[in-house]
Scaffold this motif. Sequence first.
Motif, PDB file in Angstrom:
ATOM      1  N   MET A   1       0.770  -1.150  -0.004  1.00  0.00           N
ATOM      2  CA  MET A   1      -0.102   0.171   0.026  1.00  0.00           C
ATOM      3  C   MET A   1       0.977   1.265   0.144  1.00  0.00           C
ATOM      4  O   MET A   1       2.174   1.316   0.342  1.00  0.00           O
ATOM      5  N   GLN A   2       0.212   2.317  -0.538  1.00  0.00           N
ATOM      6  CA  GLN A   2       0.910   3.387  -0.387  1.00  0.00           C
ATOM      7  C   GLN A   2       0.780   4.197   0.854  1.00  0.00           C
ATOM      8  O   GLN A   2      -0.249   4.423   1.299  1.00  0.00           O
ATOM      9  N   LEU A   3       1.827   5.026   1.449  1.00  0.00           N
ATOM     10  CA  LEU A   3       1.808   5.587   2.731  1.00  0.00           C
ATOM     11  C   LEU A   3       0.651   6.699   2.761  1.00  0.00           C
ATOM     12  O   LEU A   3      -0.208   6.608   3.903  1.00  0.00           O
ATOM     13  N   LEU A   4       0.664   7.863   1.917  1.00  0.00           N
ATOM     14  CA  LEU A   4      -0.169   8.494   1.969  1.00  0.00           C
ATOM     15  C   LEU A   4      -1.959   8.014   1.837  1.00  0.00           C
ATOM     16  O   LEU A   4      -2.709   8.779   2.272  1.00  0.00           O
ATOM     17  N   ASP A   5      -1.935   6.824   1.260  1.00  0.00           N
ATOM     18  CA  ASP A   5      -3.393   6.505   1.142  1.00  0.00           C
ATOM     19  C   ASP A   5      -3.883   5.713   2.237  1.00  0.00           C
ATOM     20  O   ASP A   5      -5.278   5.462   2.374  1.00  0.00           O
ATOM     21  N   VAL A   6      -3.022   5.671   3.307  1.00  0.00           N
ATOM     22  CA  VAL A   6      -3.320   5.128   4.687  1.00  0.00           C
ATOM     23  C   VAL A   6      -3.590   6.579   5.643  1.00  0.00           C
ATOM     24  O   VAL A   6      -4.604   6.764   6.007  1.00  0.00           O
ATOM     25  N   THR A   7      -2.578   7.263   5.478  1.00  0.00           N
ATOM     26  CA  THR A   7      -2.307   8.583   6.523  1.00  0.00           C
ATOM     27  C   THR A   7      -3.434   9.545   6.284  1.00  0.00           C
ATOM     28  O   THR A   7      -3.950  10.252   6.791  1.00  0.00           O
ATOM     29  N   GLY A   8      -3.672   9.931   4.976  1.00  0.00           N
ATOM     30  CA  GLY A   8      -4.652  11.033   4.373  1.00  0.00           C
ATOM     31  C   GLY A   8      -5.794  10.636   5.055  1.00  0.00           C
ATOM     32  O   GLY A   8      -6.479  11.469   5.676  1.00  0.00           O
ATOM     33  N   PRO A   9      -6.431   9.544   4.671  1.00  0.00           N
ATOM     34  CA  PRO A   9      -7.835   9.123   5.217  1.00  0.00           C
ATOM     35  C   PRO A   9      -7.796   9.279   6.804  1.00  0.00           C
ATOM     36  O   PRO A   9      -8.882   9.500   7.347  1.00  0.00           O
ATOM     37  N   VAL A  10      -6.981   8.669   7.494  1.00  0.00           N
ATOM     38  CA  VAL A  10      -6.755   8.637   8.839  1.00  0.00           C
ATOM     39  C   VAL A  10      -6.628  10.009   9.470  1.00  0.00           C
ATOM     40  O   VAL A  10      -7.678  10.465  10.510  1.00  0.00           O
ATOM     41  N   GLU A  11      -6.150  11.136   8.831  1.00  0.00           N
ATOM     42  CA  GLU A  11      -6.218  12.324   9.135  1.00  0.00           C
ATOM     43  C   GLU A  11      -7.461  13.041   8.996  1.00  0.00           C
ATOM     44  O   GLU A  11      -8.002  13.754   9.886  1.00  0.00           O
ATOM     45  N   VAL A  12      -8.088  12.973   7.949  1.00  0.00           N
ATOM     46  CA  VAL A  12      -9.438  13.252   7.490  1.00  0.00           C
ATOM     47  C   VAL A  12     -10.390  12.744   8.712  1.00  0.00           C
ATOM     48  O   VAL A  12     -11.268  13.721   9.225  1.00  0.00           O
ATOM     49  N   PHE A  13     -10.635  11.464   9.193  1.00  0.00           N
ATOM     50  CA  PHE A  13     -11.509  11.005   9.900  1.00  0.00           C
ATOM     51  C   PHE A  13     -11.308  11.452  11.477  1.00  0.00           C
ATOM     52  O   PHE A  13     -12.054  12.005  12.086  1.00  0.00           O
ATOM     53  N   THR A  14      -9.946  11.481  11.717  1.00  0.00           N
ATOM     54  CA  THR A  14      -9.649  11.964  13.201  1.00  0.00           C
ATOM     55  C   THR A  14      -9.793  13.317  13.290  1.00  0.00           C
ATOM     56  O   THR A  14      -9.979  13.855  14.459  1.00  0.00           O
ATOM     57  N   THR A  15      -9.763  14.307  12.141  1.00  0.00           N
ATOM     58  CA  THR A  15      -9.881  15.792  12.015  1.00  0.00           C
ATOM     59  C   THR A  15     -11.513  16.010  12.349  1.00  0.00           C
ATOM     60  O   THR A  15     -11.804  16.666  13.265  1.00  0.00           O
ATOM     61  N   ALA A  16     -12.183  15.023  11.576  1.00  0.00           N
ATOM     62  CA  ALA A  16     -13.563  15.137  11.823  1.00  0.00           C
ATOM     63  C   ALA A  16     -14.105  14.949  13.344  1.00  0.00           C
ATOM     64  O   ALA A  16     -15.178  15.511  13.871  1.00  0.00           O
ATOM     65  N   ASN A  17     -13.329  14.063  13.887  1.00  0.00           N
ATOM     66  CA  ASN A  17     -13.624  13.684  15.245  1.00  0.00           C
ATOM     67  C   ASN A  17     -13.570  14.698  16.079  1.00  0.00           C
ATOM     68  O   ASN A  17     -14.416  15.098  17.269  1.00  0.00           O
ATOM     69  N   ALA A  18     -12.534  15.565  15.764  1.00  0.00           N
ATOM     70  CA  ALA A  18     -12.290  16.997  16.439  1.00  0.00           C
ATOM     71  C   ALA A  18     -13.202  17.782  16.386  1.00  0.00           C
ATOM     72  O   ALA A  18     -13.403  18.893  17.202  1.00  0.00           O
ATOM     73  N   PHE A  19     -13.926  17.789  15.369  1.00  0.00           N
ATOM     74  CA  PHE A  19     -15.406  18.648  15.090  1.00  0.00           C
ATOM     75  C   PHE A  19     -16.560  18.110  15.523  1.00  0.00           C
ATOM     76  O   PHE A  19     -17.544  18.603  15.137  1.00  0.00           O
ATOM     77  N   GLY A  20     -16.627  16.819  16.387  1.00  0.00           N
ATOM     78  CA  GLY A  20     -17.922  16.210  16.709  1.00  0.00           C
ATOM     79  C   GLY A  20     -18.113  14.860  16.093  1.00  0.00           C
ATOM     80  O   GLY A  20     -19.151  14.395  16.235  1.00  0.00           O
ATOM     81  N   ALA A  21     -17.422  14.518  14.930  1.00  0.00           N
ATOM     82  CA  ALA A  21     -17.967  13.289  14.452  1.00  0.00           C
ATOM     83  C   ALA A  21     -17.242  12.206  15.630  1.00  0.00           C
ATOM     84  O   ALA A  21     -16.567  12.545  16.367  1.00  0.00           O
ATOM     85  N   ARG A  22     -17.930  10.978  15.259  1.00  0.00           N
ATOM     86  CA  ARG A  22     -17.240  10.046  16.334  1.00  0.00           C
ATOM     87  C   ARG A  22     -16.775   8.679  15.269  1.00  0.00           C
ATOM     88  O   ARG A  22     -17.343   7.571  15.536  1.00  0.00           O
ATOM     89  N   TYR A  23     -15.798   8.970  14.749  1.00  0.00           N
ATOM     90  CA  TYR A  23     -15.286   7.706  13.888  1.00  0.00           C
ATOM     91  C   TYR A  23     -14.389   6.851  14.704  1.00  0.00           C
ATOM     92  O   TYR A  23     -13.626   7.661  15.445  1.00  0.00           O
ATOM     93  N   ASP A  24     -14.474   5.632  14.709  1.00  0.00           N
ATOM     94  CA  ASP A  24     -13.644   4.754  15.394  1.00  0.00           C
ATOM     95  C   ASP A  24     -12.639   4.321  14.213  1.00  0.00           C
ATOM     96  O   ASP A  24     -12.763   3.239  13.795  1.00  0.00           O
TER      97      ASP A  24
END
Length: 105
Positions: A1-24
Amino acid sequence: MQLLDVTGPVEVFTTANAFGARYDVRIVSPTGTDVRTSSGVRIGVDATLTSLPTRLDTVVVPGRRDWQRAVTDQRLLSLVTELASRTRRISSVCAGPLSWRRRAY
């Protein structure tokens, strides 16, 4: 797998959590063992696919440079198909078009 293809989505979902989302957010592999990216970086894995909850909200499948091999890997295809049947939404980060374009020229 490519590094950005994992870390990019992880950053998006964890940033959304900082604004009220509840992604595990979990990084999983078929075997539960850590994986190496195409650049050689080792990524720690949280679990195996079989240890995930029965119902999933969102699954993100990372891209990889050898996508031609991936689309013929029956075990991998079966795992992704099984995950897709349990999830509300499935997406992928695609590296395939870039690989195809390089071969075509």
